[in-house]
Each structure stands twice: as C-alpha cells, then as structure tokens.
Design an enzyme around this catalytic site. Sequence first.
Site, PDB file in Angstrom:
ATOM      1  N   ARG A 196       0.820  -1.210   0.000  1.00 25.13           N
ATOM      2  CA  ARG A 196       0.000   0.000   0.000  1.00 25.13           C
ATOM      3  C   ARG A 196       0.860   1.269   0.000  1.00 25.13           C
ATOM      4  NH1 ARG A 196      -3.879   2.493   4.325  1.00 25.13           N
ATOM      5  NH2 ARG A 196      -5.308   3.671   2.991  1.00 25.13           N
ATOM      6  N   HIS A 245       0.525   4.566  -2.471  1.00 23.94           N
ATOM      7  CA  HIS A 245       0.367   5.958  -2.030  1.00 23.94           C
ATOM      8  C   HIS A 245       1.515   6.834  -2.526  1.00 23.94           C
ATOM      9  CE1 HIS A 245      -2.842   5.767   1.358  1.00 23.94           C
ATOM     10  NE2 HIS A 245      -3.076   4.855   0.451  1.00 23.94           N
ATOM     11  N   ASP A 246       2.712   6.280  -2.501  1.00 24.26           N
ATOM     12  CA  ASP A 246       3.863   7.028  -2.985  1.00 24.26           C
ATOM     13  C   ASP A 246       3.640   7.432  -4.445  1.00 24.26           C
ATOM     14  OD1 ASP A 246       6.344   8.220  -3.028  1.00 24.26           O
ATOM     15  OD2 ASP A 246       7.427   6.368  -3.456  1.00 24.26           O
ATOM     16  N   VAL A 263       0.575  10.014  -5.320  1.00 23.22           N
ATOM     17  CA  VAL A 263       0.703  11.396  -4.875  1.00 23.22           C
ATOM     18  C   VAL A 263       2.090  11.913  -5.265  1.00 23.22           C
ATOM     19  CG1 VAL A 263       0.529  12.955  -2.910  1.00 23.22           C
ATOM     20  CG2 VAL A 263      -0.789  10.834  -2.924  1.00 23.22           C
ATOM     21  N   GLU A 319      -8.723  17.892   7.792  1.00 20.79           N
ATOM     22  CA  GLU A 319     -10.119  18.297   7.798  1.00 20.79           C
ATOM     23  C   GLU A 319     -11.007  17.060   7.812  1.00 20.79           C
ATOM     24  OE1 GLU A 319      -8.706  21.860   4.913  1.00 20.79           O
ATOM     25  OE2 GLU A 319     -10.170  20.417   4.174  1.00 20.79           O
ATOM     26  N   ASN A 359      -3.193   8.845   5.059  1.00 15.81           N
ATOM     27  CA  ASN A 359      -1.922   8.570   5.722  1.00 15.81           C
ATOM     28  C   ASN A 359      -2.080   7.876   7.062  1.00 15.81           C
ATOM     29  OD1 ASN A 359       1.026   8.968   6.028  1.00 15.81           O
ATOM     30  ND2 ASN A 359       0.369  10.224   7.749  1.00 15.81           N
ATOM     31  N   HIS A 377      -6.250  -5.524  -3.042  1.00 17.64           N
ATOM     32  CA  HIS A 377      -7.061  -5.731  -1.839  1.00 17.64           C
ATOM     33  C   HIS A 377      -7.334  -7.213  -1.588  1.00 17.64           C
ATOM     34  CE1 HIS A 377      -8.621  -1.279  -1.932  1.00 17.64           C
ATOM     35  NE2 HIS A 377      -7.345  -1.386  -1.627  1.00 17.64           N
ATOM     36  N   ASP A 429     -10.126  -9.309   2.112  1.00 20.52           N
ATOM     37  CA  ASP A 429     -10.556 -10.474   1.320  1.00 20.52           C
ATOM     38  C   ASP A 429     -10.942 -11.584   2.286  1.00 20.52           C
ATOM     39  OD1 ASP A 429     -10.744 -12.814  -0.184  1.00 20.52           O
ATOM     40  OD2 ASP A 429      -8.637 -12.802  -0.806  1.00 20.52           O
ATOM     41  N   THR A 452      -9.366 -15.514   1.439  1.00 22.65           N
ATOM     42  CA  THR A 452      -7.949 -15.826   1.695  1.00 22.65           C
ATOM     43  C   THR A 452      -7.228 -14.523   2.033  1.00 22.65           C
ATOM     44  OG1 THR A 452      -7.607 -15.644  -0.702  1.00 22.65           O
ATOM     45  CG2 THR A 452      -7.805 -17.872   0.189  1.00 22.65           C
TER      46      THR A 452
HETATM   47  C1  HEM Z   1      -8.499   2.094  -6.464  1.00 22.29           C
HETATM   48  C2  HEM Z   1      -8.597   2.851  -5.421  1.00 22.29           C
HETATM   49  C3  HEM Z   1      -8.226   2.444  -4.039  1.00 22.29           C
HETATM   50  C4  HEM Z   1      -8.900   2.790  -2.924  1.00 22.29           C
HETATM   51  C5  HEM Z   1     -10.136   3.641  -2.844  1.00 22.29           C
HETATM   52  C6  HEM Z   1      -8.210   2.189  -1.825  1.00 22.29           C
HETATM   53  C7  HEM Z   1      -8.583   2.350  -0.512  1.00 22.29           C
HETATM   54  C8  HEM Z   1      -8.041   1.634   0.529  1.00 22.29           C
HETATM   55  C9  HEM Z   1      -8.469   1.741   1.893  1.00 22.29           C
HETATM   56  C10 HEM Z   1      -9.539   2.685   2.417  1.00 22.29           C
HETATM   57  C11 HEM Z   1      -7.762   0.842   2.614  1.00 22.29           C
HETATM   58  C12 HEM Z   1      -7.908   0.524   4.089  1.00 22.29           C
HETATM   59  C13 HEM Z   1      -7.239   1.533   4.954  1.00 22.29           C
HETATM   60  C14 HEM Z   1      -7.636   1.253   6.375  1.00 22.29           C
HETATM   61  O1  HEM Z   1      -8.802   1.516   6.703  1.00 22.29           O
HETATM   62  O2  HEM Z   1      -6.795   0.763   7.152  1.00 22.29           O
HETATM   63  C15 HEM Z   1      -6.887   0.174   1.714  1.00 22.29           C
HETATM   64  C16 HEM Z   1      -6.023  -0.819   2.081  1.00 22.29           C
HETATM   65  C17 HEM Z   1      -5.102  -1.379   1.224  1.00 22.29           C
HETATM   66  N1  HEM Z   1      -4.883  -1.001  -0.077  1.00 22.29           N
HETATM   67 FE1  HEM Z   1      -6.047   0.180  -1.198  1.00 22.29          FE
HETATM   68  N2  HEM Z   1      -7.152   1.482  -2.277  1.00 22.29           N
HETATM   69  C18 HEM Z   1      -7.113   1.604  -3.630  1.00 22.29           C
HETATM   70  C19 HEM Z   1      -6.151   1.095  -4.470  1.00 22.29           C
HETATM   71  C20 HEM Z   1      -5.083   0.339  -4.058  1.00 22.29           C
HETATM   72  C21 HEM Z   1      -3.957  -0.018  -4.874  1.00 22.29           C
HETATM   73  C22 HEM Z   1      -3.753   0.436  -6.316  1.00 22.29           C
HETATM   74  C23 HEM Z   1      -3.131  -0.764  -4.116  1.00 22.29           C
HETATM   75  C24 HEM Z   1      -1.814  -1.379  -4.464  1.00 22.29           C
HETATM   76  C25 HEM Z   1      -1.433  -1.689  -5.674  1.00 22.29           C
HETATM   77  C26 HEM Z   1      -3.766  -0.914  -2.826  1.00 22.29           C
HETATM   78  C27 HEM Z   1      -3.282  -1.673  -1.801  1.00 22.29           C
HETATM   79  C28 HEM Z   1      -3.870  -1.765  -0.560  1.00 22.29           C
HETATM   80  C29 HEM Z   1      -3.440  -2.714   0.453  1.00 22.29           C
HETATM   81  C30 HEM Z   1      -2.379  -3.788   0.297  1.00 22.29           C
HETATM   82  C31 HEM Z   1      -4.209  -2.459   1.577  1.00 22.29           C
HETATM   83  C32 HEM Z   1      -4.119  -3.134   2.949  1.00 22.29           C
HETATM   84  C33 HEM Z   1      -3.176  -2.308   3.809  1.00 22.29           C
HETATM   85  C34 HEM Z   1      -2.898  -2.896   5.175  1.00 22.29           C
HETATM   86  O3  HEM Z   1      -3.302  -4.016   5.470  1.00 22.29           O
HETATM   87  O4  HEM Z   1      -2.246  -2.197   5.958  1.00 22.29           O
HETATM   88  N3  HEM Z   1      -4.927  -0.200  -2.818  1.00 22.29           N
HETATM   89  N4  HEM Z   1      -7.067   0.685   0.457  1.00 22.29           N
HETATM   90  C1  LIG Z   2       2.016   9.896   8.163  1.00 20.99           C
HETATM   91  O1  LIG Z   2       2.108   8.529   8.534  1.00 20.99           O
HETATM   92  C2  LIG Z   2       3.365   8.112   9.018  1.00 20.99           C
HETATM   93  C3  LIG Z   2       3.264   6.649   9.359  1.00 20.99           C
HETATM   94  O2  LIG Z   2       2.184   6.366  10.166  1.00 20.99           O
HETATM   95  C4  LIG Z   2       3.794   8.936  10.235  1.00 20.99           C
HETATM   96  O3  LIG Z   2       5.089   8.578  10.610  1.00 20.99           O
HETATM   97  C5  LIG Z   2       3.729  10.394   9.877  1.00 20.99           C
HETATM   98  O4  LIG Z   2       4.027  11.159  10.993  1.00 20.99           O
HETATM   99  C6  LIG Z   2       2.340  10.737   9.376  1.00 20.99           C
HETATM  100  N1  LIG Z   2       2.242  12.136   9.084  1.00 20.99           N
HETATM  101  C7  LIG Z   2       1.280  12.887   9.573  1.00 20.99           C
HETATM  102  C8  LIG Z   2       1.365  14.324   9.295  1.00 20.99           C
HETATM  103  O5  LIG Z   2       0.355  12.444  10.208  1.00 20.99           O
END
Ligand code: HEM
Ligand SMILES: *[C@@H]1O[C@H](CO)[C@@H](O)[C@H](O)[C@H]1NC(C)=O
Length: 434
Positions: free
Chosen positions: A66, A70-71, A74, A92, A98, A199, A245, A248
């Site tokens: 993830r 994000h990198d 943005v 806000e 993040n 996901h 998921d 799995t």
């Molecule tokens: C298409 C639009 C996308 C949306 C709206 C989205 C949104 C999100 C959100 C809301 C979460 C959960 C954050 C949380 O509540 O902890 C999440 C988790 C995650 N996303 Fe996405 N995501 C998107 C695309 C992607 C893409 C392109 C990737 C990587 C190629 C990705 C990889 C992941 C992974 C691996 C997690 C799990 C992170 C964890 O377990 O810490 N996502 N995403």
């Molecule tokens: C963004 O997230 C990283 C990792 O959780 C944290 O180290 C950093 O301080 C966060 N930045 C802000 C402004 O919340």
Amino acid sequence: MVSSILCVLLVILEITVAKTQSTGPVVKGLSYTFYDSTCPKLAAIIRNHLNQVFQRDITQAAGLLRIHFHDCFVQGCDGSVLLDGSASGPSEQNAPPNLTLRPEAFKIINDLQALVHRQCGQVVSCADITALAARDSVYLSGGPQYDIPLGRRDGLNFATQAATLANLPRPTSNTTTLLDSLSTKKLDPTDVVALSGAHTIGRGHCTSFTSRLYPTQDPTMNQSFANSLKVTCPASDTSNTTVLDIRTPNKFDNKYYVDLMNRQGLFTSDQDLYTDKRTRAIVTSFAVNQSLFFEKFVAAMIKMGQLSVLTGKQGEIRANCSARNGNDMGLWSVKSRSVPQYGKLDYYWQIDDDDNHQQNQWRNSQPQSKSYNFNGNYYNNRGFSAPGDPDGKRKKRVASYNMYTVEGKLKSSVKNSFKWIKNKLSADHVSYDA
Ligand code: HEM
Ligand SMILES: *[C@@H]1O[C@H](CO)[C@@H](O)[C@H](O)[C@H]1NC(C)=O
Ligand SMILES: *[C@@H]1O[C@H](CO)[C@@H](O)[C@H](O)[C@H]1NC(C)=O
Ligand SMILES: *[C@@H]1O[C@H](CO)[C@@H](O)[C@H](O)[C@H]1NC(C)=O
Ligand SMILES: *[C@@H]1O[C@H](CO)[C@@H](O)[C@H](O)[C@H]1NC(C)=O
Ligand SMILES: *[C@@H]1O[C@H](CO)[C@@H](O)[C@H](O)[C@H]1NC(C)=O
Ligand SMILES: *[C@@H]1O[C@H](CO)[C@@H](O)[C@H](O)[C@H]1NC(C)=O
C-alpha cells in the site's frame, strides 16, 4: 538452414513483442538493469530480509504494497510518502489516507535501506526500495514474480494535504469516480480493476467502510457479510479492523474478485467494480482466471510504478528515508518540480447527468440476490452481460494508453526474451522473472 535461422529470429522477435506487451514501455531514465553494476545484490538483500520479516508476520506485506501505491499516486513514485510528516499536518477529514498506513511498514523500509546501504553505499533510492518491497510483498504472499524497472530518485518535498486527498481515491468512490480519477494517470479500466486486486491482502479500519452499514445498509452488500461486519464495527467510529478479502486474507490470489461476485467486497470502490457494467466483465474474467489477473496486475503495477518518477540528476538519494538530506531547507515548502503533477483537484465533483441517469437505471434493474461459488476455474457464465460499452461519451473520456510503441518493442532486450521463453516453458502459473 537459412530458413531455420529465419524461423528462430522470427520466434525471438515475436517473443520480444510479447514481453513488451505484458510489461509496457519503460520511462526514460529507468531500466531493468539499473543497479547491476552498482548494487548487484540489491534484489537478494531485499528478498531475504522480507522473507524473514514475513515469516514472523505475513500481514506486513499488505502495508508495504500500500505504501508504494500511495507514494506513486501522490506526486509520483519519489519516496515522498516516507518523509516524516508526509500527510501534512492536521486534517479536515476524519481519516486522511496517511493515518492508516502501517508504522511498521515505514520501519521495514528504513531497515531495508540500512541493509542495502551497508552493502552498496548510498546508491539506491528509497523510492526504488519501496517499489522492490512492494514487488516482493506480492510474490512472497503467493502472487506473481516479475521484474520492475529501477532508477527512481528520491523527491525533496512531500505533497500537500490537498494533493494527497485529491490524488488518492476514497473507499466511498464509485466506479465512475475511480475510472475518471485513474484515467488522469493514464490507467485504463483494466488497470483499475487489476490494481484494486491488491485488496486480496490486508485490512481496513471500520471508518473506511461503515458508511455502507450505517445509518442504512448498502443494498449491494451480502446480508450475512453485513451482519458480521456489524459485529466487528458496532458503531461507525469503532477503531477495529477487518480483512479486505474474506476468503484468503493473507494470500495474494484472485479470490478478491470472487468476493466481489458474492457481494462481499469491503469498500464501495471494490464492490462497485462488479456492479458497474463497464468493469463487471473484467472482474468476472479475473475471478475465473488467476493467470489473467496476475498478467494484468503486473502490467498495471509496472505502469503505476513509473508515474512521475524522478530520474538522472533530479532529486537525490536519501541517506535516511524519513528525511531529506541536509534537512535545512524547510520540508514544508512544496517546491516546484521539473516533472508534471498529475491529479486534478476537482475530479471528485465531476458530474455528468446523462451518465448517472443511465447508470442508476441500469443499477435498479439488476437482481439483488445472487450468490456465486467457485471451484477452481470453473465458471458458468449464465446471466452475465457481455463486455460492452454503450456509453460513447464516457469511452472518449476514459483515456486510452498508447503503450505498445514500435520503439518500445525494439528496445526490449534479447535477454528478456530468453527469460520469457524459460518462464513460458516452466511456468504453471504466471512468472515473469528468471
Ligand atoms: C483504487 C482505489 C483504491 C482505494 C479507494 C483504496 C482504498 C483503501 C483503503 C480505504 C484501505 C484501508 C485503509 C484502512 O482503513 O486501514 C486500503 C487498504 C489497502 N490497499 Fe487500497 N485502495 C485503492 C487502491 C489500491 C492499490 C492500487 C493498491 C496497491 C497496488 C492498494 C493496496 C492496498 C493494500 C495492500 C491495503 C491493505 C493495507 C494494510 O493491510 O495495511 N490499494 N485501500
Ligand atoms: C504519516 O504517517 C506516518 C506513518 O504512520 C507517520 O510517521 C507520519 O508522521 C504521518 N504524518 C502525519 C502528518 O500524520
Ligand atoms: C472487534 O471485532 C471483533 C471481531 O469481529 C469483535 O468481537 C469485537 O467486539 C470488536 N471490538 C469492538 C471494540 O467493537
Ligand atoms: C487465462 O489467462 C491466460 C493469460 O492471459 C491465458 O493464457 C489462458 O488461456 C486463460 N485461460 C482460460 C481458461 O481462459
Ligand atoms: C531519520 O530521520 C528521522 C526524521 O528526521 C529521525 O527521526 C531518525 O532518527 C533518522 N534515523 C536515523 C537512523 O538517523
Ligand atoms: C458516483 O459518485 C459521484 C461522486 O460522488 C456522483 O456524483 C455520481 O452520481 C456517482 N455515479 C453513479 C453512477 O453512481
Ligand atoms: C451471502 O453470503 C452467504 C455466506 O457466504 C451465503 O451463504 C449467501 O448465500 C449469500 N447471500 C446472497 C444473497 O448472496
């Protein structure tokens, strides 16, 4: 004799084309061999360390995957997400993206960088380490193995909060919003569906999906799935998490798409890919064919991994992934960069009445109670609309990606061709590396 040589040449040429088509063009300044002389053990260092980390806790793979997303989304894949303070100040919104990145993932990247710099010196960027960590997270969780182009440089500034919010789609986004948003990054509908397949691993916090439960339940959600989510998140602001998921949760496979077909997708942005007729057939095709998903995921990741990268003399190689070198120039000023900024601040508000009207009419006409079960790759496609796009206007707007240039085909190396042959002969699932 001559004809058999010709034959071999033709085969090589054809394979070169195939390899190029599966991975797409490489941005100027990046290459598949970038660190071959300066840090030949790079890939091994990263794979070995992550192997150890994941043996203790495989869920860390999701956090690393993830972060790379994000990198890249943005301000480009420039390691800026790693800079301390990278989501920029007080928010806000309740849950700025993040805040749900895993602190452990940032630590793992710093550990990897320390290992790499110990072996090779300060030659490998944090952006490349992040990209490699994401790649290995996919592979070590059971996903495809593939090469990525390297040579990214680290950015000097992190993005503003406005840019962060504008460039990362929200989990409440519908498919229209996702397609529009990702088309600004030259990602097409297949890329959008394939990337969302990330996901298949990881977790989400209640705040990311409780708008589908309270005050009223999203009718596209399976009832027993909704009931179990309500146990995990008894109120909309509970701090609990659940897996993305349900089939799995820690394995990188195509079950995410099977979830969607059973209306067990966690976020609106996931589930709507199956509800929306423009992406439904793609979801189905991945649910029934994991190799196809892996192939499209790899292609999309390689595209994503090259978004707005810094190369050559741009940026720097950070000594510490959490801070820019010589931290005296004021991290808070977002300086102009020589690369274009993606992302429009206003895409969340794009409205097209015709499209929405059509979509809603279509949505209302869909049956709301189907359950699909899968056994291996068997699939009975009765009852599904064929891929089609009656929406001409939309089609024009969703940018197509002109990726397979003749130049790109010719540039693809013979070395890659042989790798490809080797894999093609030995693979029982998609594999892109030697
Ligand atoms: C298409 C639009 C996308 C949306 C709206 C989205 C949104 C999100 C959100 C809301 C979460 C959960 C954050 C949380 O509540 O902890 C999440 C988790 C995650 N996303 Fe996405 N995501 C998107 C695309 C992607 C893409 C392109 C990737 C990587 C190629 C990705 C990889 C992941 C992974 C691996 C997690 C799990 C992170 C964890 O377990 O810490 N996502 N995403
Ligand atoms: C963004 O997230 C990283 C990792 O959780 C944290 O180290 C950093 O301080 C966060 N930045 C802000 C402004 O919340
Ligand atoms: C968190 O989720 C678990 C399992 O779904 C549930 O049993 C527990 O009550 C939840 N905790 C809170 C504080 O809601
Ligand atoms: C699955 O996708 C792969 C990769 O595109 C393709 O080669 C294969 O023929 C597909 N399998 C089926 C059963 O359609
Ligand atoms: C890296 O930079 C961060 C932020 O400035 C700092 O807190 C941390 O101690 C630094 N790490 C090392 C190993 O110098
Ligand atoms: C998608 O979301 C946008 C923004 O919230 C909204 O304006 C639009 O009506 C939605 N479209 C569909 C087809 O639901
Ligand atoms: C919802 O999911 C449950 C459990 O997987 C399944 O038994 C049920 O048939 C599904 N219901 C619908 C309407 O899809």
